[in-house]
Design a protein around this motif. Structure first.
Motif, PDB file in Angstrom:
ATOM      1  N   SER A  62     -21.674   5.875  72.917  1.00 24.13           N
ATOM      2  CA  SER A  62     -22.553   6.058  71.764  1.00 24.13           C
ATOM      3  C   SER A  62     -21.909   7.005  70.748  1.00 24.13           C
ATOM      4  CB  SER A  62     -23.904   6.609  72.224  1.00 24.13           C
ATOM      5  OG  SER A  62     -24.693   6.955  71.122  1.00 24.13           O
ATOM      6  N   ASN A  63     -21.341   8.094  71.230  1.00 23.25           N
ATOM      7  CA  ASN A  63     -20.684   9.055  70.329  1.00 23.25           C
ATOM      8  C   ASN A  63     -19.438   8.451  69.686  1.00 23.25           C
ATOM      9  OD1 ASN A  63     -22.577  11.071  70.658  1.00 23.25           O
ATOM     10  ND2 ASN A  63     -21.476  12.073  72.302  1.00 23.25           N
ATOM     11  N   ASP A  65     -19.052   5.298  68.956  1.00 25.04           N
ATOM     12  CA  ASP A  65     -19.567   4.401  67.915  1.00 25.04           C
ATOM     13  C   ASP A  65     -19.953   5.191  66.666  1.00 25.04           C
ATOM     14  OD1 ASP A  65     -19.178   2.253  69.595  1.00 25.04           O
ATOM     15  OD2 ASP A  65     -21.277   2.159  70.254  1.00 25.04           O
ATOM     16  N   ASN A  66     -20.609   6.341  66.886  1.00 33.25           N
ATOM     17  CA  ASN A  66     -20.989   7.194  65.750  1.00 33.25           C
ATOM     18  C   ASN A  66     -19.752   7.697  65.010  1.00 33.25           C
ATOM     19  OD1 ASN A  66     -23.677   6.879  66.363  1.00 33.25           O
ATOM     20  ND2 ASN A  66     -23.843   8.817  67.462  1.00 33.25           N
ATOM     21  N   ILE A  67     -18.704   8.019  65.727  1.00 37.50           N
ATOM     22  CA  ILE A  67     -17.460   8.487  65.108  1.00 37.50           C
ATOM     23  C   ILE A  67     -16.844   7.364  64.282  1.00 37.50           C
ATOM     24  CG2 ILE A  67     -15.076   9.175  65.610  1.00 37.50           C
ATOM     25  CD1 ILE A  67     -16.203  10.816  67.963  1.00 37.50           C
ATOM     26  N   ASP A  68     -16.868   6.125  64.799  1.00 34.52           N
ATOM     27  CA  ASP A  68     -16.333   4.987  64.038  1.00 34.52           C
ATOM     28  C   ASP A  68     -17.111   4.776  62.740  1.00 34.52           C
ATOM     29  OD1 ASP A  68     -14.365   4.493  65.907  1.00 34.52           O
ATOM     30  OD2 ASP A  68     -15.525   2.964  66.981  1.00 34.52           O
ATOM     31  N   VAL A  69     -18.429   4.878  62.809  1.00 33.28           N
ATOM     32  CA  VAL A  69     -19.258   4.726  61.611  1.00 33.28           C
ATOM     33  C   VAL A  69     -18.930   5.832  60.606  1.00 33.28           C
ATOM     34  CG1 VAL A  69     -21.636   4.876  60.756  1.00 33.28           C
ATOM     35  CG2 VAL A  69     -21.130   3.500  62.774  1.00 33.28           C
ATOM     36  N   ALA A  70     -18.783   7.068  61.103  1.00 33.31           N
ATOM     37  CA  ALA A  70     -18.460   8.192  60.212  1.00 33.31           C
ATOM     38  C   ALA A  70     -17.088   8.002  59.569  1.00 33.31           C
ATOM     39  CB  ALA A  70     -18.516   9.507  60.982  1.00 33.31           C
ATOM     40  N   ASN A  73     -17.460   5.390  56.826  1.00 32.48           N
ATOM     41  CA  ASN A  73     -18.133   5.989  55.670  1.00 32.48           C
ATOM     42  C   ASN A  73     -17.183   6.896  54.906  1.00 32.48           C
ATOM     43  OD1 ASN A  73     -20.484   4.669  56.309  1.00 32.48           O
ATOM     44  ND2 ASN A  73     -21.433   6.430  57.312  1.00 32.48           N
TER      45      ASN A  73
END
Length: 165
Positions: A62-63, A65-70, A73
């Motif tokens: 999950s983290n 995935d969040n890093i990839d999104v960040a 962005n």
């Protein structure tokens, strides 16, 4: 066997002291290990806080995935900043103004020349000439720092001042 029992009886004080020292060392080692386990447990609880029945693999994924999104962005924001920086080069960012007396019989510095340029030194020079009987305002286009019209001394001054900003 009786010899062994006699030796044990003879050195029983030394044996008891030795066993007491070993027991004391084991007690100290146990205390040190308990402190170390408590530190590890605190770190584990801190790492796992807010994880209601989730396993560590799910949390890490999950983290990630969040890093990839960040990261995506961030890349989009950098691309937008680059485009904005290019667009800003076309905006007015160099301005110079000069007030002066165009005629000797006029009492104050009421005439002016103003150069308004972008990053590519494209723009306009606006000049206002004030005399006792009338006032005239005119503009001269500037292309890459050069005017196709003759420039007065004041207009050349503001153009060079604006170009050098």
């Amino acid at each position: 066997m009786s010899n062994i029992l006699n030796i044990i009886n003879e050195y029983s004080g030394i044996i008891v002291i030795g066993l007491a020292i070993i027991t004391l060392l084991l007690l100290i080692t146990t205390i040190i290990l308990l402190v170390s386990v408590n530190k590890v447990e605190k770190k584990y609880r801190k790492m796992m806080r807010g994880m209601n029945n989730k396993n560590l693999e799910e949390v890490i994924n999950s983290n990630l995935d969040n890093i990839d999104v960040a990261l995506n962005n961030s890349k989009e924001a950098l691309a937008s900043c680059g485009k904005i920086a290019e667009d800003l080069k076309l905006c007015v960012n160099k301005v110079a103004i000069m007030r002066y007396k165009a005629f000797a019989d006029v009492g104050s510095d009421l005439s002016f020349s103003i150069a308004i340029l972008d990053s590519y030194n494209d723009g306009v020079i606006i000049t206002g000439i004030y005399s006792r009987h009338d006032s005239t305002t005119y503009a001269k286009p500037i292309d890459k720092g050069i005017s196709r019209y003759d420039l007065s001394e004041e207009e050349l001054h503001v153009l060079n001042e604006a170009i050098n900003k």
